[in-house]
Design an enzyme around this catalytic site. Structure first.
Site, short mmCIF file in Angstrom:
data_model
loop_
_atom_site.label_atom_id
_atom_site.label_comp_id
_atom_site.label_asym_id
_atom_site.label_seq_id
_atom_site.Cartn_x
_atom_site.Cartn_y
_atom_site.Cartn_z
CB CYS A 145 -0.94 0.07 1.09
SG CYS A 145 -0.67 -0.37 2.72
CG HIS A 239 -0.45 4.39 4.28
ND1 HIS A 239 -1.02 4.05 5.52
CD2 HIS A 239 -0.13 3.04 3.81
CE1 HIS A 239 -1.25 2.68 5.79
NE2 HIS A 239 -0.20 2.25 4.41
P1 NAP Z 1 -6.72 -8.87 8.43
O1 NAP Z 1 -7.68 -7.66 8.56
O2 NAP Z 1 -5.82 -9.51 9.27
O3 NAP Z 1 -7.46 -10.15 7.47
C1 NAP Z 1 -7.03 -11.42 6.67
C2 NAP Z 1 -8.08 -11.86 6.44
O4 NAP Z 1 -7.23 -13.71 6.07
C3 NAP Z 1 -8.80 -13.00 6.83
O5 NAP Z 1 -10.46 -12.73 6.62
C4 NAP Z 1 -8.88 -13.29 8.42
O6 NAP Z 1 -10.03 -14.05 8.27
C5 NAP Z 1 -8.67 -14.60 6.21
N1 NAP Z 1 -7.68 -15.40 7.29
C6 NAP Z 1 -6.35 -15.21 8.01
N2 NAP Z 1 -6.47 -16.89 8.41
C7 NAP Z 1 -6.66 -17.53 7.34
C8 NAP Z 1 -6.69 -19.47 6.42
N3 NAP Z 1 -6.09 -19.89 7.33
N4 NAP Z 1 -7.63 -19.54 5.74
C9 NAP Z 1 -8.66 -18.34 5.14
N5 NAP Z 1 -8.23 -17.41 5.63
C10 NAP Z 1 -7.89 -17.29 6.82
O7 NAP Z 1 -5.70 -8.73 7.02
P2 NAP Z 1 -5.94 -7.22 6.03
O8 NAP Z 1 -5.12 -6.08 6.91
O9 NAP Z 1 -6.90 -7.49 5.52
O10 NAP Z 1 -4.39 -7.90 5.60
C11 NAP Z 1 -4.86 -8.96 3.84
C12 NAP Z 1 -3.89 -9.00 3.18
O11 NAP Z 1 -3.77 -7.56 2.03
C13 NAP Z 1 -2.40 -9.47 4.07
O12 NAP Z 1 -1.16 -10.61 3.10
C14 NAP Z 1 -1.68 -7.40 3.75
O13 NAP Z 1 -0.76 -7.98 3.62
C15 NAP Z 1 -2.57 -7.50 2.72
N6 NAP Z 1 -2.67 -5.30 2.50
C16 NAP Z 1 -3.36 -4.79 3.69
C17 NAP Z 1 -3.40 -3.27 3.30
C18 NAP Z 1 -4.32 -2.98 4.18
O14 NAP Z 1 -3.77 -1.47 4.42
N7 NAP Z 1 -4.84 -3.22 5.02
C19 NAP Z 1 -2.97 -2.20 1.70
C20 NAP Z 1 -2.20 -3.65 1.72
C21 NAP Z 1 -1.85 -5.65 1.01
P3 NAP Z 1 -10.51 -15.10 9.99
O15 NAP Z 1 -11.46 -13.16 9.94
O16 NAP Z 1 -11.89 -15.69 9.13
O17 NAP Z 1 -9.88 -15.00 10.72
#
Ligand code: NAP
Length: 350
Positions: A145, A239
């Site tokens: 991001c 950011h």
């Molecule tokens: P998050 O809020 O922690 O969400 C993670 C998701 O993954 C949840 O839906 C979770 O489901 C699921 N998950 C976890 N363990 C799993 C498993 N074993 N099998 C299937 N699903 C599983 O993370 P996020 O911030 O949304 O980020 C998601 C991805 O995008 C990451 O790789 C992050 O680095 C990337 N990213 C994030 C942003 C940002 O601004 N947040 C920006 C760019 C990229 P449960 O609820 O069931 O645990």
């Protein structure tokens, strides 16, 4: 187009997953048919599996969807992934092998030789890598991001004046760390001077994004020196990054502003639904851009720049702001999918 393209969301309960659901409401081309998350959530109604923290109310039809396990038995052939990177690698590969097109926000596949690392205004031609992928479907990735905001601002300057060196310091929002993210005790009254893996991503990803499409892979842009320092601050979304930049030949300040103001890419030419009219907005005011004021500019899809001034160490310094879960994740993914659709890459799953 008569029928909308069905989309499945992986990681639908998380920070990025929720943003997908909010942004795809009433999308002219795409509609969510399925949501997937971990075993903890699978089998529950979406509304019971998630703690909905978006500003807009959760759509009733999505609230009632049963959360699926992330295995390739989805009806939708187009998959947007907001999976935790601890599990994204294998799951995304499984979906691609099974004939699904996956657009991912996780870091896992970003440096696969045949996987495009896409910012649609910057490197749309990299989509051609899909043709050499071994999958029945395909994988496309979104950059980190913070990288996205920085490269949106730097791409027109690199094209016009050739960048030699970049020094960037980030002030990154809490939502960038996922939900629920860092604890309130850690971040209130504080700045966290470390975000695991972030500095490495900012120092390496631009090389691939700004690289040239060669024979079945990207020839990296290795002529730029990049130094990044990343901090977590008590802002919910958006950011902010301070950037110092040196060029092969120092341009005039007015030339830089003109390059920003004139910058457009294929999404603008193709008038894609999620494309901002102007990807970069330059602010003259000394106190702008600010996360609270500018993060939602052009529905969160534009980058805001400001405070452009000469720098005694490098040539110039300035500030860039972009919305991390919109332009930096879910919105960027949707724009990638629109570009893929417009250029015919989704034809084989329609
Ligand atoms: P998050 O809020 O922690 O969400 C993670 C998701 O993954 C949840 O839906 C979770 O489901 C699921 N998950 C976890 N363990 C799993 C498993 N074993 N099998 C299937 N699903 C599983 O993370 P996020 O911030 O949304 O980020 C998601 C991805 O995008 C990451 O790789 C992050 O680095 C990337 N990213 C994030 C942003 C940002 O601004 N947040 C920006 C760019 C990229 P449960 O609820 O069931 O645990």
């Amino acid at each position: 187009m008569n029928e909308k393209i069905k989309v499945g969301i992986l990681g639908a309960t998380g920070s990025v997953g929720q943003k997908f659901i909010e942004l795809l409401n009433d999308h002219p081309w795409f509609e969510i048919s399925e949501v997937g998350a971990s075993e903890r959530s699978a089998g529950k109604k979406y509304i019971d599996a998630t703690n909905w923290i978006m500003k807009n109310r959760l759509q009733k039809d999505i609230a009632e969807l049963e959360v699926k396990e992330c295995i390739p038995n989805f009806e939708a052939k187009l998959i947007f992934s907001g999976l935790d990177s601890a599990v994204a690698d294998e799951i995304e590969t499984d979906f691609a092998n099974a004939g699904y097109f996956v657009i991912s926000n996780s870091r896992n596949h970003r440096f696969d030789k045949d996987v495009p690392l896409m910012i649609p205004e910057v490197n749309a031609e990299h989509l051609k890598l899909i043709d050499v992928q071994p999958y029945k479907g395909g994988i496309v990735t979104n950059p980190n991001c913070s990288t996205i905001g920085m490269i949106l601002a730097l791409k027109p300057l690199h094209d016009a004046f050739k960048i030699k060196k970049i020094n960037v310091v980030t002030m990154q929002a809490l939502s960038g760390g996922g939900y629920p993210g860092v604890s309130s005790m850690d971040i209130l009254d504080n700045v966290l001077p470390y975000i695991g893996g972030e500095e490495e991503k900012m120092e390496t990803e631009p090389r691939k994004i700004l690289g040239k499409l060669g024979d079945g892979e990207i020839e990296f842009e290795n002529n730029i020196i990049i130094s990044a320092q990343c901090n977590r601050v008590a802002v919910i979304d958006g950011h902010l990054e301070t950037i110092q930049v040196e060029f092969e030949k120092k341009p005039m300040k007015e030339e830089i502003i003109e390059a920003w103001n004139n910058f457009k890419g294929e999404p603008q030419e193709l008038k894609l639904p999620f494309a901002p009219l102007q990807p970069i907005h330059y602010f003259e005011e000394n106190n702008l851009p600010q996360p609270k004021l500018q993060r939602d500019l052009e529905n969160g899809m534009a980058a805001s720049v400001g405070r452009l001034r000469e720098d005694p160490l490098f040539h110039y310094k300035f500030i860039v702001l972009s919305h991390n879960t919109v332009r930096g994740a879910a919105g960027g993914t949707i724009l990638n999918a629109e570009l893929m659709k417009a250029k015919g890459y989704l034809d084989k799953i329609l």
